[in-house]
Design an enzyme around this catalytic site. Structure first.
Site, short mmCIF file in Angstrom:
data_model
loop_
_atom_site.label_atom_id
_atom_site.label_comp_id
_atom_site.label_asym_id
_atom_site.label_seq_id
_atom_site.Cartn_x
_atom_site.Cartn_y
_atom_site.Cartn_z
N ASP A 32 -6.54 1.65 1.39
CA ASP A 32 -5.94 0.66 0.48
C ASP A 32 -6.94 0.41 -0.64
OD1 ASP A 32 -4.65 -2.12 -0.33
OD2 ASP A 32 -3.26 -1.22 1.11
N LYS A 67 0.47 4.38 -2.05
CA LYS A 67 1.01 3.02 -2.15
C LYS A 67 0.74 2.56 -3.58
CE LYS A 67 -0.08 -1.62 -0.32
NZ LYS A 67 -0.77 -2.32 0.80
N ASP A 87 0.94 -0.52 -6.01
CA ASP A 87 1.04 -1.97 -6.14
C ASP A 87 1.48 -2.33 -7.55
OD1 ASP A 87 0.73 -4.56 -5.09
OD2 ASP A 87 -1.07 -3.92 -4.00
N TRP A 141 6.40 -6.54 -3.49
CA TRP A 141 6.48 -7.82 -2.75
C TRP A 141 7.82 -8.53 -2.92
CZ3 TRP A 141 4.26 -8.09 -7.67
CH2 TRP A 141 3.07 -7.38 -7.82
N GLY A 142 8.93 -7.78 -2.93
CA GLY A 142 10.26 -8.40 -3.03
C GLY A 142 10.62 -8.89 -4.42
N ARG A 158 8.11 -2.66 -0.13
CA ARG A 158 7.80 -4.01 0.35
C ARG A 158 8.87 -5.01 -0.09
NH1 ARG A 158 2.37 -5.35 0.83
NH2 ARG A 158 3.10 -7.46 0.41
N ASP A 197 2.50 -10.64 0.89
CA ASP A 197 1.67 -10.10 1.96
C ASP A 197 1.87 -10.85 3.29
OD1 ASP A 197 0.73 -8.72 -0.17
OD2 ASP A 197 -1.38 -9.22 0.14
C1 GLA Z 1 -1.51 -6.59 -2.70
C2 GLA Z 1 -0.72 -5.86 -1.63
C3 GLA Z 1 -1.53 -5.76 -0.37
C4 GLA Z 1 -2.87 -5.07 -0.65
C5 GLA Z 1 -3.60 -5.78 -1.77
C6 GLA Z 1 -4.82 -5.03 -2.25
O1 GLA Z 1 -1.68 -7.92 -2.37
O2 GLA Z 1 0.50 -6.51 -1.38
O3 GLA Z 1 -0.83 -5.08 0.63
O4 GLA Z 1 -2.62 -3.73 -1.00
O5 GLA Z 1 -2.76 -5.97 -2.90
O6 GLA Z 1 -5.48 -5.74 -3.25
#
Ligand code: GLA
Length: 639
Positions: free
Chosen positions: A94, A195, A197, A263-264, A280, A284
């Site tokens: 990550d 992944k 973000d 994140w939705g 996602r 989180d």
């Molecule tokens: C976001 C993502 C997490 C993680 C962090 C890393 O908050 O939702 O899952 O990857 O970034 O900074």
């Protein structure tokens, strides 16, 4: 304007005779009519995610403080404990790996943390690490951001573990570098999973403190995580689509996974199924019971938006920490059972050097893994839904059922499980086998079950199907794609558990609903969570859709399809009419008369032998101001 076009298209299509509609689907498809049948499955199938990805990710255990030895240590436990053989194959880095972006645009790895990346001639490379992981039988995952800057850069003070250098050197995200970065990660470095973000496109307006003080360049935000109408959904989607295209180019063999991490926000719960492999659905996860419920709820009513190739992602497992640590095994087993039933990616988030044998056994529970990896890809559907208790039922490729009962409360609960919850006949015996204890039991009609606080009981259930020679649509969400879900203005789902946010406590007014995706298509309830009801009669089985929607359904060799269709009693307009039409591979095979609210349902039947894609199109004759749910009652394929 778009609505008007739809209305015109709707009235035109009502005049089209079945013979005309049998012309080739593309010829029959007016350019701008999203409701015209296509004869195709349009949800994403690119990439490698026929079943939900399984593996490990560094974030929950280490946050930005990840390094090669920590990563390899957990990988080695996955290997030596047998979890790798059970399917845990992705080892995902990550955030925390970036040093900076070099002048030629090439990304530089932090070699203090990843010494094997030192490379030659000043060029760092993750290739030695991915080679090592591949040699061990793993696949490797990398992390990036769709903007110029990352979540850690925006929201963390962990400076030593963040990229360093000039403003430009610290622009490590994909923005403006999609093709270059994807080629580097996948072609040159050999990664298999990414992944992506989204913080860089949400948190850097010109007046952000870190822009004003010169830390980062401004990037006009495309996302407002709290207000979907202030989000440029099309632009966000387009950026992720660019990544999907670059991945397909860099990986002609299709061996990659695109994990969308929004994140939705951005109405992503409605469109990620068309673009990525996992997506996602919420902010989180944290290692608290309340936060786990929040993330669970963000996928619980979205089974129709997950299919082989594109899965809902309620975030990584937190087993091993906080409310799911070694002294909370009831909660840990619940977390695993629920993620398995909901076809969530099974990504372990703990430092496995610290795992107990009991925790490894939870991750490795073979029957739960088999549920998660079942090839039918049906995310479990809700057979009972309350703030206290949820019953999830998952139909497997064999037609058998798994049922999970979650006690959300911190107190014990006595509940009643019925044959009806599983769509079994209630005058025949039902047998249950507890997947955690192996205990067998049987009942007829209904049985009482006691649950401890936070417990999830999970069973394989066998009984006599209420529909012996077929499958209800309610039992096959993995084969149904709401290609056009009829939502005109995305609305936030109000049913998601809102706990006390650990980092805010009770300051402010609390967490507001903020994940769009309310409405659309649902199993056994209306799009807004109501009981299916037509002309005063209530139904337990069927699909609730909106008017002006188009469903694509994969047929697996069934010969006929039947449904009772009608306008739901909760429709807000009593004058507008809705017509329901069924298409087989783009050909019209059945159509209802125009129906109004309050009229009894009409039976639609269609021979669908040899057809691969069935489409169900609901069209309204005029635009209306309110909600227009339509019910497909007892809708089923029979052999
Ligand atoms: C976001 C993502 C997490 C993680 C962090 C890393 O908050 O939702 O899952 O990857 O970034 O900074």
């Amino acid at each position: 304007m778009k609505r008007l076009l739809h209305a015109i298209a709707a009235s035109v299509s009502l005049l089209v005779s079945p013979a005309l509609a049998q012309a080739s689907p593309s010829a029959a498809r007016p350019q701008d009519d999203a409701l015209a049948p296509t004869g195709r499955w349009s949800a994403n199938t690119a990439g490698r995610a026929l079943t939900p990805p399984m593996g490990w990710n560094s974030w929950n255990a280490f946050a930005l403080d990840i390094d090669e030895s920590k990563l390899l240590a957990s990988a080695m436990v996955i290997k030596s404990s047998g979890l790798a053989d059970k399917g845990y194959q992705y080892i995902n880095i990550d955030e925390g790996w970036w040093a900076r972006r070099a002048a030629d645009g090439r990304l530089v790895v932090r070699t203090d943390k990843f010494p094997s990346a030192k490379g030659r001639g000043g060029k760092t490379s993750f290739r030695p690490l991915t080679d090592r992981l591949h040699a061990l039988g793993f696949r490797a995952g990398i992390y990036s951001d769709i903007g110029r800057n990352s979540c850690g850069q925006l929201y963390s003070d962990d400076k030593p573990n963040l990229p360093s250098g000039t403003v430009a050197e610290r622009e490590v995200g994909l923005y403006g570098h999609v093709d270059q970065d994807v080629a580097l990660y996948f072609r040159e470095w050999g990664f298999d999973y990414i992944k992506v973000d989204g913080c860089g496109i949400r948190g850097l307006p010109a007046d952000a403190p870190k822009v004003l003080d010169g830390t980062f360049r401004a990037l006009t935000p495309l996302i407002d995580s709290d207000v979907v109408s202030r989000t440029n959904i099309a632009a966000v989607r387009d950026l992720y689509q660019q990544v999907a295209r670059a991945l397909a180019t860099s990986n002609p063999d299709g061996d990659y996974v695109l994990s969308i991490c929004l994140w939705g926000s951005s109405n992503v719960r409605a469109w990620a199924k068309d673009v990525g492999n996992v997506s996602r659905t919420s902010e989180d996860i944290f290692p608290t019971w309340s936060r786990m419920l929040h993330n669970l709820d963000s996928v619980a009513r979205r089974p129709l938006y997950a299919h082989p190739g594109s899965w809902n992602d309620p975030d990584m497992l937190y087993i091993g920490m906080g409310d799911f640590d070694a002294s909370h095994m009831v909660e840990a087993r619940s977390h695993m059972s629920l993620w398995a039933m909901l076809n969530a990616p099974l990504l372990i988030g703990m430092d496995l050097r610290k795992a107990t044998a009991e925790q490894l056994a939870i991750f490795g529970q073979p029957e739960l893994i088999a549920l998660n990896q079942d090839p039918a890809g049906n995310q479990a559907v809700l057979a009972h839904d309350s703030d206290d208790l949820m019953i999830f039922v998952k139909t497997l490729a064999t037609g058998r059922k798994a049922v999970a009962i979650l006690n959300r409360l911190g107190a014990p609960v006595d509940m009643t499980l019925t044959a009806e919850h599983m769509k079994f006949s209630d005058d025949r015996p039902v047998t249950l086998r507890d997947l955690w204890t192996g205990a067998q039991s049987s009942f007829a009609k209904e049985t009482g079950i006691k649950l401890a606080p936070h417990e999830t009981r999970i069973f394989m259930a066998d009984g006599t199907r209420r529909l012996p020679d077929g499958l209800y649509l309610s039992e096959m969400p993995g084969r149904i794609n709401p290609a056009v879900d009829g939502v005109v203005h995305p609305e936030d789902e109000p049913l998601i558990h809102r706990g006390i946010l650990p980092w805010r406590n009770t300051r402010g007014g609390g967490e507001r609903p903020r994940y769009a995706g309310w409405g659309g298509a649902q199993i056994d309830m209306t799009p807004f969570g109501g009981t299916l009801s037509v002309a005063g009669r209530r139904y337990v089985t069927g699909m609730g859709v909106l008017a002006n929607s188009r469903l694509e359904i994969r047929n697996d060799g069934s010969r006929s399809f039947a449904a009772m269709v009608g306008v739901d009693d909760s429709a807000e307009d009593s004058e507008a009419t809705v017509t329901v039409a069924i298409f087989a591979d783009g050909r019209l095979v059945s159509r209802s008369a125009p129906m109004r609210r309050g009229e009894p349902p009409a039976l639609l039947t269609a021979g669908v032998a040899d057809a691969r894609i069935i489409e169900i199109v609901t069209r309204m004759d005029r635009p209306v101001g309110g909600r227009m749910p339509v019910d497909l009652l007892d809708a089923a394929f029979t052999r």
